[in-house]
Write an enzyme that holds these catalytic residues in place. Structure first.
Site, PDB file in Angstrom:
ATOM      1  N   LEU A 137     -32.494 -87.187   1.467  1.00  0.00           N
ATOM      2  CA  LEU A 137     -32.228 -86.214   0.404  1.00  0.00           C
ATOM      3  C   LEU A 137     -32.741 -84.848   0.853  1.00  0.00           C
ATOM      4  CD1 LEU A 137     -33.205 -88.244  -2.802  1.00  0.00           C
ATOM      5  CD2 LEU A 137     -31.045 -88.213  -1.537  1.00  0.00           C
ATOM      6  N   ARG A 197     -39.735 -71.829  -3.147  1.00  0.00           N
ATOM      7  CA  ARG A 197     -41.106 -71.369  -2.879  1.00  0.00           C
ATOM      8  C   ARG A 197     -41.362 -71.042  -1.404  1.00  0.00           C
ATOM      9  NH1 ARG A 197     -45.021 -75.545  -5.179  1.00  0.00           N
ATOM     10  NH2 ARG A 197     -43.231 -76.911  -5.500  1.00  0.00           N
ATOM     11  N   GLU A 220     -42.585 -90.066 -14.405  1.00  0.00           N
ATOM     12  CA  GLU A 220     -42.801 -88.735 -13.821  1.00  0.00           C
ATOM     13  C   GLU A 220     -43.921 -88.012 -14.563  1.00  0.00           C
ATOM     14  OE1 GLU A 220     -41.156 -87.449 -10.975  1.00  0.00           O
ATOM     15  OE2 GLU A 220     -40.811 -89.600 -10.974  1.00  0.00           O
TER      16      GLU A 220
HETATM   17  C1  UD1 Z   1     -39.945 -86.955  -6.675  1.00  0.00           C
HETATM   18  C2  UD1 Z   1     -40.100 -88.254  -7.453  1.00  0.00           C
HETATM   19  C3  UD1 Z   1     -41.572 -88.462  -7.778  1.00  0.00           C
HETATM   20  C4  UD1 Z   1     -42.416 -88.426  -6.539  1.00  0.00           C
HETATM   21  C5  UD1 Z   1     -42.167 -87.160  -5.751  1.00  0.00           C
HETATM   22  C6  UD1 Z   1     -42.840 -87.230  -4.408  1.00  0.00           C
HETATM   23  C7  UD1 Z   1     -38.057 -88.507  -8.718  1.00  0.00           C
HETATM   24  C8  UD1 Z   1     -37.435 -88.383 -10.052  1.00  0.00           C
HETATM   25  N1  UD1 Z   1     -39.328 -88.189  -8.668  1.00  0.00           N
HETATM   26  O1  UD1 Z   1     -40.320 -85.921  -7.561  1.00  0.00           O
HETATM   27  O2  UD1 Z   1     -41.758 -89.707  -8.433  1.00  0.00           O
HETATM   28  O3  UD1 Z   1     -43.785 -88.555  -6.865  1.00  0.00           O
HETATM   29  O4  UD1 Z   1     -40.764 -86.984  -5.499  1.00  0.00           O
HETATM   30  O5  UD1 Z   1     -42.795 -85.974  -3.794  1.00  0.00           O
HETATM   31  O6  UD1 Z   1     -37.412 -88.932  -7.779  1.00  0.00           O
HETATM   32  N2  UD1 Z   1     -33.347 -83.595  -4.067  1.00  0.00           N
HETATM   33  C9  UD1 Z   1     -31.986 -83.503  -3.890  1.00  0.00           C
HETATM   34  N3  UD1 Z   1     -31.184 -83.297  -4.984  1.00  0.00           N
HETATM   35  C10 UD1 Z   1     -31.675 -83.190  -6.219  1.00  0.00           C
HETATM   36  C11 UD1 Z   1     -33.078 -83.280  -6.408  1.00  0.00           C
HETATM   37  C12 UD1 Z   1     -33.878 -83.488  -5.317  1.00  0.00           C
HETATM   38  O7  UD1 Z   1     -31.489 -83.604  -2.757  1.00  0.00           O
HETATM   39  O8  UD1 Z   1     -30.884 -83.018  -7.160  1.00  0.00           O
HETATM   40  C13 UD1 Z   1     -34.207 -83.822  -2.894  1.00  0.00           C
HETATM   41  C14 UD1 Z   1     -35.121 -82.654  -2.607  1.00  0.00           C
HETATM   42  O9  UD1 Z   1     -34.527 -81.777  -1.656  1.00  0.00           O
HETATM   43  C15 UD1 Z   1     -36.348 -83.347  -2.020  1.00  0.00           C
HETATM   44  C16 UD1 Z   1     -36.350 -84.719  -2.679  1.00  0.00           C
HETATM   45  O10 UD1 Z   1     -35.042 -84.916  -3.163  1.00  0.00           O
HETATM   46  O11 UD1 Z   1     -36.211 -83.525  -0.626  1.00  0.00           O
HETATM   47  C17 UD1 Z   1     -37.348 -84.807  -3.814  1.00  0.00           C
HETATM   48  O12 UD1 Z   1     -37.041 -83.826  -4.785  1.00  0.00           O
HETATM   49  P1  UD1 Z   1     -38.171 -83.104  -5.626  1.00  0.00           P
HETATM   50  O13 UD1 Z   1     -37.539 -82.191  -6.587  1.00  0.00           O
HETATM   51  O14 UD1 Z   1     -39.211 -82.572  -4.729  1.00  0.00           O
HETATM   52  O15 UD1 Z   1     -38.776 -84.356  -6.409  1.00  0.00           O
HETATM   53  P2  UD1 Z   1     -40.034 -84.350  -7.352  1.00  0.00           P
HETATM   54  O16 UD1 Z   1     -39.656 -83.775  -8.659  1.00  0.00           O
HETATM   55  O17 UD1 Z   1     -41.163 -83.760  -6.625  1.00  0.00           O
END
Ligand code: UD1
Ligand code: MG
Length: 459
Positions: free
Chosen positions: A9, A16, A153
């Site tokens: 992903l 940021r 979450e």
């Molecule tokens: C996610 C997890 C959380 C975990 C955390 C660890 C979910 C709902 N939550 O939260 O439980 O503790 O990671 O860091 O999964 N991304 C996409 N498309 C999207 C959203 C995200 O490609 O629509 C990718 C982002 O680029 C990233 C990864 O998924 O590489 C995680 O996304 P991020 O928004 O950082 O997740 P968190 O809200 O931090």
């Protein structure tokens, strides 16, 4: 081994980072974050690797594509579950899918092997971690028997759930036979109005699918990058790990906190590296090589016993045994030095081969040259290899002595055993064993006086 699909992903914007470059293309140890994740993914020999990239992120496939990756665009970032959903048409019906994040670059292959083994294509396996400060992460909710029941979450968690210190790293292995069904059931009725991938945990429990958790050996393996501060911190962790690996192999580092490895550094025994050296690409240092302070080595092989004195810059070159290079040497691409060659201060060598025991100790440019053995190149000697349009070769045969401040106008050949008088401009091939010089005859002019300063009259 059950079929393995890997989804990375990488659609996050990375606001940021305050940069126009997509986050996953920022470099850590000289390579993009995504390249690190891809290397790890490839080491697991999966059936296929899908990368989810985001709106405006075309530069990501343009930069990284190797012709074998499956690129899937997620136009709107509606959550991790939504991101994975975009890859469903590419995923196999059996086996399992390992989910990785493009901005979590340093997960070790062994850690992922353990996670995959825990899933064994039947169970849902999560990579989890106990943190003293779990704020911001999804929490692992367990029953009184210790069974995982859900991930909640941060923004959706109750006060009690926020006390849980076991967090979801985000990395998981999901059996494909359930994945399609679970993803289609995802809803976005949560605090962030996102489709959470983490909601599949509760679905697994409901469907009677066992949920397993494994832990990484080191917390840094699951650290993600959201800012330059975190990028710099993870870079230091990476460099520190690399330095400790070298120390454990027996390499002497003057200071393990002052070395940067941006590629692969292979060392023989009794190698010594002084402070502030940078190694890029593939670098091989054989037994007893010493690298002086502030040197930069990129794609080079250095044979046993050679000493690189401080402030030397060496790129795309092969250096033989027992050579002495530097201080302040610049060795450019296409250089091959045989054994016991000396290249001294402010000497630049490019696309040239120099045979055994030859020396250029001071202030020279050697470009497009083939130099024999036991040659001495005097201080300030220049191969004039370029006429403004084309480049030409200089050949200097064995046992030649080139006097200081000589210009060799290429193409030109200095035959075996020749001596060139200092200050010569050599435009034609010179015969073997003879002294050749092109200097004007030294004269002294009688009655000559130094000019004296004119007296200025005041107005
Ligand atoms: C996610 C997890 C959380 C975990 C955390 C660890 C979910 C709902 N939550 O939260 O439980 O503790 O990671 O860091 O999964 N991304 C996409 N498309 C999207 C959203 C995200 O490609 O629509 C990718 C982002 O680029 C990233 C990864 O998924 O590489 C995680 O996304 P991020 O928004 O950082 O997740 P968190 O809200 O931090
Ligand atoms: Mg988020």
């Amino acid at each position: 081994m059950p079929t393995l699909n890997i989804v990375i992903l990488a659609a996050g914007l990375g606001k940021r980072m305050h940069s126009t470059l997509p986050k996953v293309l920022h470099p850590l140890a000289g390579r993009s974050l995504l390249s690190h994740v891809l290397d790890t993914a490839r080491a697991l020999a999966p059936e296929k690797i899908c990368v989810v990239y985001g709106h405006g992120g075309e530069i990501v496939p343009q930069t990284i594509d190797d012709g074998k990756l499956v690129w899937v665009k997620q136009e709107l970032q509606l959550g991790t579950g939504h991101a994975l959903m975009q890859t469903l048409p590419h995923l196999d019906k059996s086996g399992m899918t390992l989910v990785l994040f493009g901005d979590v670059p340093l997960t070790r292959v062994e850690t992922l092997r353990e996670l995959i083994a825990a899933a064994a294509a039947k169970y849902l396996a999560l990579l989890t971690l106990e943190l003293d400060e779990p704020h911001g992460y999804g929490r692992i909710v367990r029953s009184s028997e210790g069974e995982i029941t859900a991930i909640v979450e941060q923004k959706d968690a109750s006060e009690t759930q926020r006390q849980i210190r076991e967090i979801n790293t985000g990395i998981m292995a999901v059996p494909n036979q359930y994945l399609h069904d679970w993803l289609h059931q995802l809803k976005n009725n949560n605090a962030q109005k996102e489709y959470y991938l983490t909601d599949i945990v509760a679905m697994a429990v409901k469907d009677g699918v066992k949920v397993e958790a494994t832990q990484p050996g080191n917390a840094w393996e699951t650290l993600g990058i959201n800012s330059k501060v975190q990028l710099a911190a993870l870079e230091r962790i990476y460099q520190n790990e690399s330095a400790h690996r070298l120390l454990e192999q027996g390499v002497t580092l003057a200071d393990p906190s002052r070395i940067d490895i941006r590629g692969q550094l292979a060392c023989g025994s009794d190698v010594t590296i002084d402070v502030n050296c940078i190694f890029e690409g593939l670098v091989q240092l054989d037994d007893n090589v010493k690298v002086g302070a502030h040197s930069i080595l990129k794609n080079v092989k250095i044979a046993a016993g050679t000493v690189i004195a401080p402030f030397s810059l060496i790129e795309d070159a092969e250096i033989g045994k027992n050579c002495r290079i530097g201080p302040y040497a610049r060795i450019r691409p296409g250089t091959r030095l045989a054994s016991e060659v000396h290249i001294g201060n402010f000497v630049e060598v490019k696309n040239s081969s120099i045979a055994a025991s030859s020396k250029a100790n001071h202030l020279s440019y050697i470009g497009d040259a083939v130099i024999g053995k036991n040659v001495n190149i005097g201080a300030g000697t220049i191969t004039c290899n370029y006429d403004g349009a084309n480049k030409y070769q200089t050949i200097i045969e064995d046992d030649v002595f080139i006097g200081s401040d000589t210009q060799l106008i290429a193409p030109v050949k200095v035959a075996k055993g020749a001596t060139i008088g200092a200050g010569s401009t050599i435009t034609r091939d010179t015969p073997p064993e003879k002294l050749t010089l092109s200097r004007a005859k030294q004269i002294s002019i009688a009655g000559w006086k130094r000019p004296i300063k004119k007296v200025k009259y005041e107005k």
